[in-house]
Design a protein around this motif. Structure first.
Motif, short mmCIF file in Angstrom:
data_model
loop_
_atom_site.label_atom_id
_atom_site.label_comp_id
_atom_site.label_asym_id
_atom_site.label_seq_id
_atom_site.Cartn_x
_atom_site.Cartn_y
_atom_site.Cartn_z
N HIS A 242 0.79 -1.23 0.00
CA HIS A 242 0.00 0.00 0.00
C HIS A 242 0.82 1.28 0.00
O HIS A 242 0.56 2.18 -0.79
N THR A 243 1.84 1.41 0.86
CA THR A 243 2.62 2.65 0.88
C THR A 243 3.69 2.69 -0.20
O THR A 243 4.27 3.75 -0.43
N HIS A 244 3.99 1.54 -0.81
CA HIS A 244 5.05 1.43 -1.82
C HIS A 244 6.44 1.62 -1.22
O HIS A 244 7.41 1.74 -1.97
N LEU A 245 6.56 1.64 0.09
CA LEU A 245 7.84 1.86 0.76
C LEU A 245 8.33 0.57 1.40
O LEU A 245 7.69 0.05 2.31
N PRO A 246 9.46 0.03 0.96
CA PRO A 246 9.98 -1.18 1.59
C PRO A 246 10.46 -0.91 3.00
O PRO A 246 11.01 0.15 3.29
N GLY A 247 10.24 -1.87 3.89
CA GLY A 247 10.73 -1.68 5.24
C GLY A 247 10.14 -2.68 6.21
O GLY A 247 9.35 -3.56 5.85
N GLU A 248 10.53 -2.54 7.47
CA GLU A 248 10.13 -3.48 8.52
C GLU A 248 9.94 -2.75 9.83
O GLU A 248 10.68 -1.79 10.13
N ALA A 249 8.98 -3.20 10.60
CA ALA A 249 8.81 -2.77 11.99
C ALA A 249 8.78 -4.02 12.86
O ALA A 249 7.98 -4.92 12.62
N ARG A 250 9.64 -4.07 13.85
CA ARG A 250 9.67 -5.19 14.78
C ARG A 250 8.89 -4.80 16.04
O ARG A 250 9.18 -3.79 16.67
N LEU A 251 7.93 -5.62 16.39
CA LEU A 251 7.06 -5.32 17.52
C LEU A 251 7.66 -5.86 18.81
O LEU A 251 8.48 -6.79 18.79
N PRO A 252 7.26 -5.32 19.96
CA PRO A 252 7.85 -5.76 21.23
C PRO A 252 7.70 -7.25 21.51
O PRO A 252 8.53 -7.84 22.20
N ASP A 253 6.64 -7.87 20.97
CA ASP A 253 6.42 -9.29 21.22
C ASP A 253 7.13 -10.18 20.21
O ASP A 253 6.94 -11.40 20.22
N GLY A 254 7.93 -9.59 19.33
CA GLY A 254 8.70 -10.38 18.37
C GLY A 254 8.07 -10.51 17.00
O GLY A 254 8.74 -10.96 16.06
N ARG A 255 6.81 -10.12 16.87
CA ARG A 255 6.22 -10.14 15.53
C ARG A 255 6.88 -9.09 14.64
O ARG A 255 7.41 -8.09 15.12
N ARG A 256 6.82 -9.33 13.33
CA ARG A 256 7.48 -8.44 12.37
C ARG A 256 6.47 -8.01 11.31
O ARG A 256 5.79 -8.86 10.71
N VAL A 257 6.37 -6.71 11.08
CA VAL A 257 5.56 -6.17 10.00
C VAL A 257 6.52 -5.79 8.87
O VAL A 257 7.45 -5.02 9.07
N LEU A 258 6.28 -6.34 7.67
CA LEU A 258 7.19 -6.13 6.55
C LEU A 258 6.43 -5.68 5.32
O LEU A 258 5.35 -6.19 5.02
N ASN A 259 7.02 -4.73 4.61
CA ASN A 259 6.48 -4.22 3.35
C ASN A 259 7.51 -4.46 2.27
O ASN A 259 8.66 -4.05 2.41
N PRO A 260 7.13 -5.11 1.16
CA PRO A 260 8.10 -5.41 0.11
C PRO A 260 8.48 -4.22 -0.75
O PRO A 260 9.43 -4.30 -1.53
N GLY A 261 7.74 -3.10 -0.64
CA GLY A 261 7.88 -2.02 -1.61
C GLY A 261 7.04 -2.31 -2.84
O GLY A 261 6.34 -3.32 -2.92
N SER A 262 7.11 -1.44 -3.80
CA SER A 262 6.27 -1.54 -5.00
C SER A 262 7.04 -2.16 -6.16
O SER A 262 8.16 -1.74 -6.46
N VAL A 263 6.40 -3.11 -6.82
CA VAL A 263 6.96 -3.63 -8.07
C VAL A 263 7.03 -2.53 -9.12
O VAL A 263 8.07 -2.33 -9.76
N GLY A 264 5.93 -1.79 -9.31
CA GLY A 264 5.81 -1.01 -10.53
C GLY A 264 5.64 0.48 -10.43
O GLY A 264 5.66 1.16 -11.45
N LEU A 265 5.47 1.04 -9.21
CA LEU A 265 5.24 2.48 -9.09
C LEU A 265 6.03 3.01 -7.89
O LEU A 265 5.55 2.96 -6.76
N PRO A 266 7.24 3.55 -8.11
CA PRO A 266 8.11 3.91 -7.00
C PRO A 266 7.79 5.26 -6.35
O PRO A 266 8.43 5.62 -5.36
N ALA A 267 6.85 6.01 -6.90
CA ALA A 267 6.49 7.29 -6.29
C ALA A 267 5.06 7.64 -6.66
O ALA A 267 4.58 7.29 -7.75
N TYR A 268 4.38 8.33 -5.76
CA TYR A 268 3.02 8.80 -6.03
C TYR A 268 2.70 9.93 -5.05
O TYR A 268 3.44 10.16 -4.08
#
Length: 260
Positions: free
Chosen positions: A161-187
Motif C-alpha cells: 500500500h505505501t510502496h515503501l519497503p521496510g520493517e517494523a519489529r514489535l515488542p512481542d517479536g512479531r514483524r511487519v514487513l512491506n516489500p515495496g512496490s513492483v511497478g510504481l516507486p512514487a506517487y
C-alpha cells in the motif's frame, strides 16, 4: 489460508500495470528457487500495460489478494473512478473483473505468515507510516503499529500500500514487513492531506523470505530494469507525472501529480 508453510516466499505488491517491472521481478524470482509467490494487491490501476500485466499474473501460480484500487475497480461505476482506475478498467474484460472481485482481502500461509494490502482491518490505512497535518509521511510509533496488528498470532505480518519497503519489529517479536512496490516507486495523494511518497529510485522492488531454524530471513530485492517503454506509454496517455515517477523514483513538482 494455505496450511503448508513454504521454505522460500517471494512477496510482491503494488504492480500498478507495470508489466516490464513485473517481468523483471518474476525473472529474479525464478532464479531463487521460490516455493510461493504472494501478491499483496493493487495489480492494475494506472495508465500502463493492464492486459499484459494480467497475462503475466494469470500465467503463474501465485496467491493474490485485493488492494484498495482493485476493490474500487470492481465496486465503482467507471464515471466515478479516478483516472488511473478508469484507464485500467477499460482494458479488462468481464472474466478479468470477476477474477479481481473474487480475490480475498487477506491471506494466511501456514502458521507463520499473514498478508494484507494495508492493515488487517482495512485496505487504506498506512500501517508503518502516518501522514502528518503538514503532509510529511513519518514512521508510526511502534505502539501504534502494534495496535494495528491486533491479536494476530502469526510472526510475519505482510503489507503493501505505501510502496515503501521496510520493517517494523514489535515488542512481542512479531514483524511487519512491506516489500515495496513492483511497478510504481512514487506517487502523491490528497487524503488525508496532500502528501508525497517516494522510494527514491526507479527500481522494481520485492521481498524474498527464507525460512530457517533461526526464523525468517528477509531480503529486499531492488532490481534495475528498462523503464523506457512504460514511461513512454504513460506520456502517450497524457500522464507525464507517471513517466517522471517511473524514470526517477520521485514525483515532479506539485501541479502535475499522480491521480488515484
Amino acid at each position: 489460508m494455505t496450511h503448508l508453510t513454504p521454505h522460500r516466499v517471494a512477496v510482491i505488491a503494488d504492480i500498478h500495470g507495470n508489466a516490464d517491472a513485473l517481468s523483471a521481478v518474476l525473472a529474479d524470482v525464478d532464479a531463487h528457487n521460490v516455493d510461493l509467490i504472494l501478491n499483496l494487491g493493487d495489480h492494475f490501476s494506472g495508465p500502463l500495460a493492464t492486459a499484459e500485466t494480467m497475462a503475466l499474473i494469470r500465467a503463474r501460480e501465485m496467491l493474490c489478494l485485493r488492494g484498495n484500487h482493485d476493490r474500487w475497480m470492481t465496486e465503482q461505476a467507471p464515471d466515478d473512478m479516478g483516472p488511473s482506475d478508469r484507464t485500467a478498467f477499460s482494458e479488462l474484460g468481464v472474466a478479468d473483473l470477476d477474477w479481481l472481485q473474487a480475490l480475498p482481502a487477506t491471506i494466511g500461509v501456514g502458521d507463520d505468515i499473514f498478508a494484507c494490502h494495508a492493515t488487517p482491518e482495512d485496505d487504506l490505512t498506512y500501517w508503518m507510516h502516518s501522514v502528518q497535518p503538514t503532509g510529511e509521511v513519518a514512521g508510526r510509533p511502534v505502539a501504534e503499529v502494534t495496535r494495528l496488528a491486533g491479536t494476530r498470532a502469526e510472526r510475519i505480518l505482510l503489507c503493501g500500500h505505501t510502496h515503501l519497503p521496510g520493517e517494523a519489529r514489535l515488542p512481542d517479536g512479531r514483524r511487519v514487513l512491506n516489500p515495496g512496490s513492483v511497478g510504481l516507486p512514487a506517487y502523491d495523494d490528497e487524503e488525508p492531506v496532500f502528501h508525497v511518497v517516494e522510494a527514491g529510485t526507479p527500481d522494481a522492488r520485492y521481498l524474498l523470505l527464507t525460512r530457517s531454524d533461526q526464523g525468517w530471513r528477509a531480503d529486499w530485492r531492488s532490481l534495475p530494469y528498462d523503464v523506457s517503454r512504460m514511461a513512454a506509454l504513460a506520456r502517450r496517455r497524457g500522464r507525464p507525472d507517471w513517466a517522471h515517477a517511473l524514470e526517477t523514483g520521485r514525483m515532479p513538482r506539485r501541479g502535475a501529480h499522480i491521480s488515484s
